[in-house]
Design a protein around this motif. Sequence first.
Motif, PDB file in Angstrom:
ATOM      1  N   ALA A  33       0.843  -1.337   0.031  1.00  0.00           N
ATOM      2  CA  ALA A  33       0.053   0.036   0.069  1.00  0.00           C
ATOM      3  C   ALA A  33       0.779   1.134  -0.143  1.00  0.00           C
ATOM      4  N   GLU A  34       1.849   1.126   0.775  1.00  0.00           N
ATOM      5  CA  GLU A  34       2.805   2.380   0.713  1.00  0.00           C
ATOM      6  C   GLU A  34       3.442   2.508  -0.727  1.00  0.00           C
ATOM      7  N   LEU A  35       3.618   1.301  -1.365  1.00  0.00           N
ATOM      8  CA  LEU A  35       4.345   1.710  -2.660  1.00  0.00           C
ATOM      9  C   LEU A  35       2.994   2.104  -3.827  1.00  0.00           C
ATOM     10  N   ILE A  36       1.875   1.709  -3.397  1.00  0.00           N
ATOM     11  CA  ILE A  36       0.611   2.083  -4.277  1.00  0.00           C
ATOM     12  C   ILE A  36       0.541   3.512  -4.316  1.00  0.00           C
ATOM     13  N   CYS A  37       0.723   3.964  -2.984  1.00  0.00           N
ATOM     14  CA  CYS A  37       0.526   5.525  -2.733  1.00  0.00           C
ATOM     15  C   CYS A  37       1.249   6.465  -3.283  1.00  0.00           C
ATOM     16  N   LEU A  88      -5.155  -7.939  -3.344  1.00  0.00           N
ATOM     17  CA  LEU A  88      -5.459  -6.830  -4.454  1.00  0.00           C
ATOM     18  C   LEU A  88      -6.637  -6.292  -4.738  1.00  0.00           C
ATOM     19  N   VAL A  89      -7.474  -7.135  -4.756  1.00  0.00           N
ATOM     20  CA  VAL A  89      -9.082  -7.024  -5.311  1.00  0.00           C
ATOM     21  C   VAL A  89      -9.674  -6.230  -4.111  1.00  0.00           C
ATOM     22  N   TRP A  90      -9.275  -6.761  -2.880  1.00  0.00           N
ATOM     23  CA  TRP A  90     -10.121  -5.741  -1.892  1.00  0.00           C
ATOM     24  C   TRP A  90      -9.532  -4.405  -1.803  1.00  0.00           C
ATOM     25  N   GLU A 129      -3.633   2.448 -12.758  1.00  0.00           N
ATOM     26  CA  GLU A 129      -2.411   3.381 -12.525  1.00  0.00           C
ATOM     27  C   GLU A 129      -1.518   2.898 -11.516  1.00  0.00           C
ATOM     28  N   ALA A 130      -1.906   2.074 -10.533  1.00  0.00           N
ATOM     29  CA  ALA A 130      -1.261   1.617  -9.509  1.00  0.00           C
ATOM     30  C   ALA A 130      -0.455   0.316  -9.730  1.00  0.00           C
ATOM     31  N   LEU A 131      -0.695  -0.297 -10.698  1.00  0.00           N
ATOM     32  CA  LEU A 131      -0.342  -1.814 -10.993  1.00  0.00           C
ATOM     33  C   LEU A 131       1.100  -1.557 -11.741  1.00  0.00           C
ATOM     34  N   LYS A 132       1.906  -1.472 -10.948  1.00  0.00           N
ATOM     35  CA  LYS A 132       3.397  -1.319 -11.623  1.00  0.00           C
ATOM     36  C   LYS A 132       4.032  -2.769 -11.468  1.00  0.00           C
ATOM     37  N   LEU A 136       3.330  -5.117  -8.208  1.00  0.00           N
ATOM     38  CA  LEU A 136       2.993  -6.469  -8.342  1.00  0.00           C
ATOM     39  C   LEU A 136       4.103  -7.513  -7.733  1.00  0.00           C
ATOM     40  N   GLY A 137       5.284  -7.171  -7.852  1.00  0.00           N
ATOM     41  CA  GLY A 137       6.424  -8.285  -7.311  1.00  0.00           C
ATOM     42  C   GLY A 137       6.492  -8.285  -5.980  1.00  0.00           C
ATOM     43  N   THR A 138       6.320  -6.971  -5.359  1.00  0.00           N
ATOM     44  CA  THR A 138       6.297  -7.083  -3.966  1.00  0.00           C
ATOM     45  C   THR A 138       5.200  -7.796  -3.350  1.00  0.00           C
ATOM     46  N   LEU A 139       4.004  -7.540  -3.697  1.00  0.00           N
ATOM     47  CA  LEU A 139       2.842  -8.439  -3.407  1.00  0.00           C
ATOM     48  C   LEU A 139       2.647  -9.845  -3.479  1.00  0.00           C
ATOM     49  N   PHE A 140       3.109 -10.283  -4.608  1.00  0.00           N
ATOM     50  CA  PHE A 140       3.040 -11.672  -4.945  1.00  0.00           C
ATOM     51  C   PHE A 140       4.213 -12.337  -4.272  1.00  0.00           C
ATOM     52  N   CYS A 141       5.520 -11.549  -4.182  1.00  0.00           N
ATOM     53  CA  CYS A 141       6.533 -12.402  -3.508  1.00  0.00           C
ATOM     54  C   CYS A 141       6.358 -12.263  -1.928  1.00  0.00           C
ATOM     55  N   GLY A 142       5.860 -11.199  -1.469  1.00  0.00           N
ATOM     56  CA  GLY A 142       5.594 -11.200  -0.088  1.00  0.00           C
ATOM     57  C   GLY A 142       4.377 -12.309   0.422  1.00  0.00           C
ATOM     58  N   ALA A 143       3.320 -12.369  -0.252  1.00  0.00           N
ATOM     59  CA  ALA A 143       2.282 -13.447  -0.260  1.00  0.00           C
ATOM     60  C   ALA A 143       2.708 -14.710  -0.146  1.00  0.00           C
TER      61      ALA A 143
END
Length: 158
Positions: A33-37, A88-90, A129-132, A136-143
């Motif tokens: 979320a910090e990256l998305i902001c 991501l969806v939520w 706009e936010a999906l760079k 995505l790499g941070t989100l999926f690797c972290g999950a």
Amino acid sequence: MQKVVVRDTQMSLPTMAKLFGALGLAATGFITAELICGKLPPGTAVQGLALVAASFGLLLGWRVIGRNPGRGRVKVIERGVHAAIYLLVWTMVFLGALQMMREMSRGRYDGPSEALIDVLAQGMRLGSEALKLEVLGTLFCGAVLSAMLAEWAWKRWR
């Protein structure tokens, strides 16, 4: 004749796998979320997004990642990817709802149905706009890492 379905009334006990999955995905949600902001256009209402994404991560980590540990490495990766997609969806629905509330306070909508439909449109617009790649790499690797940690915790404190 109607079929009666009886649910199991016993709650499953909290486990270390659920705790590690929840905390790991909460941290992943906060960082993402910090990256998305940083990627959103100026003037977008994102107050508290990191805490909300961490809350979604806490809930989804507990319910998705920590639910069925001990099923193998492929299932660990699958649970991590599912949790990342749900997070991501939520988060995008939340962003869309925030923007819809902002537009509603300006009197943009004629009725409630128009406002509800615009939640999806706003979420998709902000999501595109936010999906760079780094988000995505941070989100999926972290999950996936959170799912691996939950699996490790299950094996360690079984």
